[in-house]
Design an enzyme around this catalytic site. Sequence first.
Site, mmCIF file in Angstrom:
data_model
loop_
_atom_site.group_PDB
_atom_site.id
_atom_site.type_symbol
_atom_site.label_atom_id
_atom_site.label_comp_id
_atom_site.label_asym_id
_atom_site.label_seq_id
_atom_site.Cartn_x
_atom_site.Cartn_y
_atom_site.Cartn_z
ATOM 1 N N ASP A 31 -0.462 -13.026 7.731
ATOM 2 C CA ASP A 31 -1.006 -11.789 7.697
ATOM 3 C C ASP A 31 -0.852 -11.188 9.145
ATOM 4 O O ASP A 31 -0.515 -11.841 10.137
ATOM 5 C CB ASP A 31 -2.739 -11.885 7.637
ATOM 6 N N LEU A 33 -2.716 -8.972 10.588
ATOM 7 C CA LEU A 33 -4.049 -8.525 11.009
ATOM 8 C C LEU A 33 -4.239 -7.092 11.314
ATOM 9 O O LEU A 33 -4.879 -6.623 11.807
ATOM 10 C CB LEU A 33 -4.451 -9.429 12.182
ATOM 11 N N ASP A 58 4.573 -10.205 9.999
ATOM 12 C CA ASP A 58 4.370 -9.037 9.267
ATOM 13 C C ASP A 58 5.714 -9.423 8.178
ATOM 14 O O ASP A 58 6.732 -9.679 8.195
ATOM 15 C CB ASP A 58 5.233 -7.902 10.269
ATOM 16 N N PHE A 81 -0.933 -10.459 -1.439
ATOM 17 C CA PHE A 81 -1.984 -9.358 -1.348
ATOM 18 C C PHE A 81 -1.668 -8.497 -0.272
ATOM 19 O O PHE A 81 -2.461 -7.075 -0.234
ATOM 20 C CB PHE A 81 -3.423 -9.944 -0.968
ATOM 21 N N SER A 125 -3.376 -2.655 -9.855
ATOM 22 C CA SER A 125 -4.628 -1.870 -9.510
ATOM 23 C C SER A 125 -4.784 -1.081 -11.013
ATOM 24 O O SER A 125 -3.862 -0.667 -11.481
ATOM 25 C CB SER A 125 -4.755 -0.983 -8.494
ATOM 26 N N TYR A 150 -0.319 5.622 -2.423
ATOM 27 C CA TYR A 150 -0.550 4.374 -2.602
ATOM 28 C C TYR A 150 -0.711 3.958 -4.207
ATOM 29 O O TYR A 150 -0.022 2.727 -4.565
ATOM 30 C CB TYR A 150 -2.193 4.144 -2.519
ATOM 31 N N LYS A 154 1.947 0.911 -6.441
ATOM 32 C CA LYS A 154 1.699 -0.345 -7.460
ATOM 33 C C LYS A 154 2.561 -0.081 -8.627
ATOM 34 O O LYS A 154 3.120 -0.920 -9.280
ATOM 35 C CB LYS A 154 0.193 -0.084 -7.824
HETATM 36 P P1 NAD Z 1 -7.017 -5.922 2.576
HETATM 37 O O1 NAD Z 1 -6.939 -4.723 3.433
HETATM 38 O O2 NAD Z 1 -8.735 -6.417 2.999
HETATM 39 O O3 NAD Z 1 -6.127 -7.229 2.800
HETATM 40 C C1 NAD Z 1 -4.857 -6.929 2.800
HETATM 41 C C2 NAD Z 1 -4.230 -7.809 4.222
HETATM 42 O O4 NAD Z 1 -3.089 -7.817 4.112
HETATM 43 C C3 NAD Z 1 -4.978 -7.449 5.189
HETATM 44 O O5 NAD Z 1 -5.619 -8.577 5.851
HETATM 45 C C4 NAD Z 1 -3.765 -6.838 6.039
HETATM 46 O O6 NAD Z 1 -4.065 -7.149 7.466
HETATM 47 C C5 NAD Z 1 -2.630 -7.574 5.485
HETATM 48 N N1 NAD Z 1 -1.460 -6.658 5.437
HETATM 49 C C6 NAD Z 1 -0.946 -5.752 5.390
HETATM 50 N N2 NAD Z 1 0.132 -5.301 5.216
HETATM 51 C C7 NAD Z 1 0.941 -6.523 5.664
HETATM 52 C C8 NAD Z 1 2.183 -6.820 6.064
HETATM 53 N N3 NAD Z 1 3.234 -5.925 6.101
HETATM 54 N N4 NAD Z 1 2.389 -7.981 6.671
HETATM 55 C C9 NAD Z 1 1.345 -9.124 6.573
HETATM 56 N N5 NAD Z 1 0.082 -8.721 6.307
HETATM 57 C C10 NAD Z 1 -0.610 -7.411 5.875
HETATM 58 O O7 NAD Z 1 -7.143 -5.255 1.143
HETATM 59 P P2 NAD Z 1 -7.728 -6.469 -0.208
HETATM 60 O O8 NAD Z 1 -8.966 -5.289 -0.595
HETATM 61 O O9 NAD Z 1 -8.223 -7.549 -0.085
HETATM 62 O O10 NAD Z 1 -6.643 -5.932 -1.250
HETATM 63 C C11 NAD Z 1 -5.785 -6.926 -1.383
HETATM 64 C C12 NAD Z 1 -4.712 -6.326 -2.517
HETATM 65 O O11 NAD Z 1 -5.412 -6.071 -3.738
HETATM 66 C C13 NAD Z 1 -3.798 -5.013 -1.984
HETATM 67 O O12 NAD Z 1 -2.371 -5.357 -2.411
HETATM 68 C C14 NAD Z 1 -4.624 -3.817 -2.571
HETATM 69 O O13 NAD Z 1 -3.817 -2.987 -2.906
HETATM 70 C C15 NAD Z 1 -5.094 -4.746 -3.937
HETATM 71 N N6 NAD Z 1 -6.189 -3.987 -4.773
HETATM 72 C C16 NAD Z 1 -7.256 -3.971 -4.038
HETATM 73 C C17 NAD Z 1 -8.309 -3.239 -4.535
HETATM 74 C C18 NAD Z 1 -9.629 -3.099 -3.943
HETATM 75 O O14 NAD Z 1 -10.490 -2.061 -4.268
HETATM 76 N N7 NAD Z 1 -9.944 -3.846 -2.953
HETATM 77 C C19 NAD Z 1 -8.228 -2.809 -5.988
HETATM 78 C C20 NAD Z 1 -6.944 -2.873 -6.728
HETATM 79 C C21 NAD Z 1 -6.008 -3.507 -6.000
HETATM 80 N N1 UFG Z 2 -18.406 6.897 -4.560
HETATM 81 C C1 UFG Z 2 -19.555 7.440 -4.247
HETATM 82 N N2 UFG Z 2 -19.932 7.777 -2.851
HETATM 83 C C2 UFG Z 2 -19.408 7.001 -1.833
HETATM 84 C C3 UFG Z 2 -17.955 6.460 -2.382
HETATM 85 C C4 UFG Z 2 -17.719 6.190 -3.591
HETATM 86 O O1 UFG Z 2 -20.189 8.210 -4.891
HETATM 87 O O2 UFG Z 2 -19.508 7.113 -0.660
HETATM 88 C C5 UFG Z 2 -18.222 6.733 -5.988
HETATM 89 C C6 UFG Z 2 -16.706 7.439 -6.042
HETATM 90 O O3 UFG Z 2 -16.826 8.804 -6.617
HETATM 91 C C7 UFG Z 2 -16.345 6.782 -7.481
HETATM 92 C C8 UFG Z 2 -17.142 5.050 -7.278
HETATM 93 O O4 UFG Z 2 -18.019 5.516 -6.281
HETATM 94 O O5 UFG Z 2 -16.877 7.242 -8.510
HETATM 95 C C9 UFG Z 2 -16.220 4.132 -6.619
HETATM 96 O O6 UFG Z 2 -15.431 4.795 -5.647
HETATM 97 P P1 UFG Z 2 -14.765 3.432 -4.726
HETATM 98 O O7 UFG Z 2 -14.039 4.368 -3.598
HETATM 99 O O8 UFG Z 2 -15.379 2.436 -4.401
HETATM 100 O O9 UFG Z 2 -13.483 3.176 -5.619
HETATM 101 P P2 UFG Z 2 -12.283 3.742 -6.491
HETATM 102 O O10 UFG Z 2 -12.547 3.564 -7.691
HETATM 103 O O11 UFG Z 2 -12.320 5.280 -6.119
HETATM 104 O O12 UFG Z 2 -11.032 3.112 -5.935
HETATM 105 C C10 UFG Z 2 -10.882 1.720 -5.965
HETATM 106 C C11 UFG Z 2 -9.920 1.341 -4.597
HETATM 107 C C12 UFG Z 2 -8.543 1.842 -4.957
HETATM 108 C C13 UFG Z 2 -7.983 1.415 -6.258
HETATM 109 C C14 UFG Z 2 -8.897 1.724 -7.240
HETATM 110 C C15 UFG Z 2 -8.583 0.975 -8.498
HETATM 111 O O13 UFG Z 2 -10.547 1.932 -3.517
HETATM 112 O O14 UFG Z 2 -7.747 1.264 -3.931
HETATM 113 O O15 UFG Z 2 -10.481 1.322 -7.298
HETATM 114 O O16 UFG Z 2 -8.320 -0.244 -8.642
HETATM 115 F F1 UFG Z 2 -6.757 1.874 -6.609
#
Ligand code: NAD
Ligand code: UFG
Length: 337
Positions: A31, A33, A58, A81, A125, A150, A154
């Site tokens: 990571d 960081l 990285d 991730f 996602s 973004y 994906k």
């Molecule tokens: P996060 O940001 O908490 O974790 C990602 C980690 O990757 C971080 O610790 C960051 O420091 C590290 N990172 C980023 N670029 C890097 C690089 N080039 N080299 C090394 N480390 C790197 O995010 P998360 O919520 O844990 O998401 C993890 C994965 O799941 C991501 O690919 C994200 O797109 C995907 N995802 C997340 C969600 C969500 O809602 N959290 C939904 C769908 C998909």
């Molecule tokens: N929402 C509010 N108020 C807020 C924040 C969010 O009403 O302050 C609502 C949004 O409008 C949405 C729901 O809460 O209807 C969820 O919103 P999030 O931002 O928590 O999540 P999203 O569904 O918009 O998106 C998330 C991740 C994206 C990912 C997507 C699908 O942030 O990275 O899920 O995996 F692509």
Amino acid sequence: MKILVTGGTGYIGSHTVVELQQAGYEVVIIDNLSNSNREVLKGIEAITGKAPVFVEGDCTDINTLRKLFEENPGIQGIINFAASKAVGESVQKPLLYYRNNLNTLINLLECMPEYGVKGIVFSSSCTVYGEPDVNPIDETAPIKPATSPYGNTKQISEEIITDYVHSGAPIKSIILRYFNPIGAHPSAKIGELPLGVPQNLVPYLTQTAAGIRKELTVFGDDYNTPDGSCIRDYIDVVDLAKAHVVAMRRMLDGEDTDSIEIFNLGTGRGVSVLELIHDFELSTGMAVPHKIGPRREGDIEQIWAIPDKANNVLGWTAETPVGETLANAWRWQCSLK
Ligand code: NAD
Ligand code: UFG
């Protein structure tokens, strides 16, 4: 068995490292960081009794990856991730997103045959489905044009993996399409650590209940849903983490499985924003001051999963009731004070 977890100090990565270690896997984390903190390693060690190997580096630098594979021989699988994940930021800084998310993946794929790594689990996602024509949706639903750079990373990542596997590369892959991961480990030793003002619903909600934010804005109550607010499929982060362990086992141990497989990871239940606030208040006893605001640009009205394929083929089910997940998110928020 040794597994490389990229982005392993991040939100979903850290919970997955815990589950992998508890299932007996040896874990190496890389990571940079950029969106997480080294302290997370202490949380992982406190829960599992074991510190994973940690490389600060990285993934966009292939030489860093080659050095990691040379110094940690015997890695059989990767969970990728590492990515930049803020939808709004990706609109402002598209090149950062394309460079980081795609170069990371391409470098990992390139290293895999060089170091005998057999499989890669990829974090995708439900954003790849865009606004679905019908709900709930399974994996055969059409992929819609991406609404942000973004989301596009994906979609392109899924295509890169598919093309590479179909080219005859000696690797397998499982692509996991997450719906909305929320919550924290029940120990409250790891959880989500958003930098600055949270963009996502649950961290904003817990910070509001804690008094850090004055009130939560519900982005729109005039959608075509029963209560007018948007609907999502909120999945417990520990349940989600467990799915990665099952996927890894299937990918590496399954003899007759396809070289590439795609699974939705969701609960199969759609929950509205207003329902989620109500569930939080019920399960924690905390009030969440909130008001109705305008719609947020780019939001999908409603999306939730048919998780049958993951249930039947992986033998995995999201089990944690949403109230318990929200109580865990609250416990984590309280531990941060
Ligand atoms: P996060 O940001 O908490 O974790 C990602 C980690 O990757 C971080 O610790 C960051 O420091 C590290 N990172 C980023 N670029 C890097 C690089 N080039 N080299 C090394 N480390 C790197 O995010 P998360 O919520 O844990 O998401 C993890 C994965 O799941 C991501 O690919 C994200 O797109 C995907 N995802 C997340 C969600 C969500 O809602 N959290 C939904 C769908 C998909
Ligand atoms: N929402 C509010 N108020 C807020 C924040 C969010 O009403 O302050 C609502 C949004 O409008 C949405 C729901 O809460 O209807 C969820 O919103 P999030 O931002 O928590 O999540 P999203 O569904 O918009 O998106 C998330 C991740 C994206 C990912 C997507 C699908 O942030 O990275 O899920 O995996 F692509």
